[in-house]
Design an enzyme around this catalytic site. Structure first.
Site, PDB file in Angstrom:
ATOM      1  CE1 TYR A   1       5.654   4.856   5.193  1.00  0.00           C
ATOM      2  CE2 TYR A   1       5.093   6.626   3.686  1.00  0.00           C
ATOM      3  CZ  TYR A   1       4.817   5.387   4.235  1.00  0.00           C
ATOM      4  OH  TYR A   1       3.702   4.699   3.833  1.00  0.00           O
TER       5      TYR A   1
ATOM      6  NE  ARG B   1      22.418  -7.016   7.733  1.00  0.00           N
ATOM      7  CZ  ARG B   1      22.054  -8.080   8.455  1.00  0.00           C
ATOM      8  NH1 ARG B   1      22.928  -8.687   9.232  1.00  0.00           N
ATOM      9  NH2 ARG B   1      20.811  -8.537   8.406  1.00  0.00           N
TER      10      ARG B   1
ATOM     11  CE  LYS C   1       2.552   7.779   6.038  1.00  0.00           C
ATOM     12  NZ  LYS C   1       1.801   6.773   5.313  1.00  0.00           N
TER      13      LYS C   1
ATOM     14  CD  GLU D   1      -3.981   0.668   7.835  1.00  0.00           C
ATOM     15  OE1 GLU D   1      -4.128   1.901   7.739  1.00  0.00           O
ATOM     16  OE2 GLU D   1      -2.959   0.141   8.317  1.00  0.00           O
TER      17      GLU D   1
ATOM     18  CG  LEU E   1      -0.913   5.424   9.303  1.00  0.00           C
ATOM     19  CD1 LEU E   1       0.439   5.174   9.960  1.00  0.00           C
ATOM     20  CD2 LEU E   1      -0.725   5.962   7.901  1.00  0.00           C
TER      21      LEU E   1
HETATM   22  N1  PDD Z   1      -0.239   6.210   2.784  1.00  0.00           N
HETATM   23  N2  PDD Z   1      -3.053   3.520   5.996  1.00  0.00           N
HETATM   24  C1  PDD Z   1      -1.913   3.234   5.363  1.00  0.00           C
HETATM   25  C2  PDD Z   1      -1.325   1.872   5.515  1.00  0.00           C
HETATM   26  C3  PDD Z   1      -1.283   4.208   4.559  1.00  0.00           C
HETATM   27  O1  PDD Z   1      -0.134   3.915   3.947  1.00  0.00           O
HETATM   28  C4  PDD Z   1      -1.896   5.483   4.411  1.00  0.00           C
HETATM   29  C5  PDD Z   1      -1.312   6.567   3.574  1.00  0.00           C
HETATM   30  C6  PDD Z   1      -3.101   5.735   5.093  1.00  0.00           C
HETATM   31  C7  PDD Z   1      -3.803   7.071   5.017  1.00  0.00           C
HETATM   32  O2  PDD Z   1      -3.144   8.042   5.798  1.00  0.00           O
HETATM   33  P1  PDD Z   1      -3.216   9.589   5.412  1.00  0.00           P
HETATM   34  O3  PDD Z   1      -4.638   9.956   5.310  1.00  0.00           O
HETATM   35  O4  PDD Z   1      -2.541  10.268   6.538  1.00  0.00           O
HETATM   36  O5  PDD Z   1      -2.502   9.769   4.087  1.00  0.00           O
HETATM   37  C8  PDD Z   1      -3.642   4.729   5.895  1.00  0.00           C
HETATM   38  C9  PDD Z   1       0.505   7.196   2.033  1.00  0.00           C
HETATM   39  C10 PDD Z   1      -0.312   8.098   1.186  1.00  0.00           C
HETATM   40  C11 PDD Z   1       1.618   6.477   1.299  1.00  0.00           C
HETATM   41  O6  PDD Z   1       2.248   5.637   1.926  1.00  0.00           O
HETATM   42  O7  PDD Z   1       1.877   6.785   0.131  1.00  0.00           O
END
Ligand code: PDD
Length: 279
Positions: free
Chosen positions: A32, A100, A144, A177, A201
């Site tokens: 996503y 599946r 992601k 993170e 990420l």
């Molecule tokens: N998440 N690390 C993780 C695990 C994340 O899920 C996100 C963002 C970030 C920050 O990435 P960015 O700056 O590109 O939004 C880092 C989004 C907002 C979410 O899953 O809702």
């Protein structure tokens, strides 16, 4: 925000359904992206689409959507939902529906979904609180993936423990993170953030913050951040597309620095807000 995009069609949210055999449903076999929209404009779209491409190739899923196709889909989505303020666009691509089986084959039709939602705009100006927790996720955090159960459990644990907004994660003694954000610290007058790797990420907001600090002449070091440096930091920030740059003023119930948003955060956040307005 009731019109969504599903597999080539713009339809009311209530009519948007996918098969119970979708591999996203059965295996979390999908990726996503979340793209912020400020004053009706998609922010850093090429960077988000590049990351989406990397996530797709990270799970060997090929999709025939190029930048131009995405741009027209997302513009139409924002148009149909009359988005003129701050919002987010959520994109999900799964390997599609198939009988599946853990093994997958080529030739499936991917499920492609996009929706938008107003940006909730949590006020972070007074700072937020976080907990520190072991990173219990897998080793491909640069993808992601929609497999977010560890992140969901970690965030809920943080909230249930002491009303915290985020869990800052650490693996082998080093910060990776947040459960849904990237992490920065200010220590000895330098801003530091963990370098990109498979353990985090590559946040689009993170990259912009590194760039903005670089342009302002102050160094932002992309270096490993030890847990003990986090605990000694004068300032801690988390960054994400939905939060922007949020100062963490309490960690595990203890004040960070003097327990208030710090001067380096204030300066960096001013630059970020100015950049948002002009781009
Ligand atoms: N998440 N690390 C993780 C695990 C994340 O899920 C996100 C963002 C970030 C920050 O990435 P960015 O700056 O590109 O939004 C880092 C989004 C907002 C979410 O899953 O809702």
């Amino acid at each position: 925000m009731s019109t969504v995009y599903l597999n080539g069609r713009f339809i009311p949210l209530e009519q948007a359904t996918v098969s119970v055999l979708d591999r996203g449903f059965n295996f979390a076999d999908g990726v996503y992206e979340i793209i912020p929209v400020f004053l009706g404009k998609l922010f850093r779209l090429p960077e988000h689409l590049k990351r989406l491409d990397n996530s797709l190739s990270g799970i060997s899923l090929s999709l025939d959507y190029d930048g131009r196709k995405w741009r027209s889909v997302l513009d139409e989505l924002l148009n149909l939902n009359r988005v003129s303020g701050d919002s987010t666009v959520y994109i999900q691509v799964t390997r599609g529906a198939a009988e599946r089986n853990h093994f997958y084959q080529s030739g499936y039709t991917p499920t492609v979904f996009a929706m938008c939602k107003p940006l909730s705009g949590l006020d972070v100006s007074m700072g937020i609180s976080a907990i520190l927790h072991e990173d219990i996720r897998w080793e491909y955090c640069n993808i992601k993936s929609v497999a977010l159960l560890p992140n969901v459990l970690l965030k809920q644990y943080a909230r249930d423990k002491d009303g915290s907004h985020e869990a800052i994660l650490s693996r082998d003694g080093y910060v990776t993170e947040g459960a849904s954000s990237n992490v920065f610290i200010v220590l000895d007058n330098t801003v530091r953030t963990p370098p990109k790797s498979n353990r985090l990420l590559p946040g689009i907001t993170r990259d912009l913050v590194v760039e903005l600090i670089g342009k302002s002449g102050g160094p932002c070091l992309e270096v490993p951040v030890a847990e003990k440096e986090l605990l000694q930091a004068d300032e801690i920030w988390i960054t994400s597309s939905t939060l922007g740059i949020a100062p963490v003023v309490r960690l595990d119930g203890r004040p960070v620095g003097d327990g208030k948003p710090g001067p380096v955060w204030r300066d960096t956040n001013d630059r970020y807000q100015a950049f948002k307005t002009n781009n």
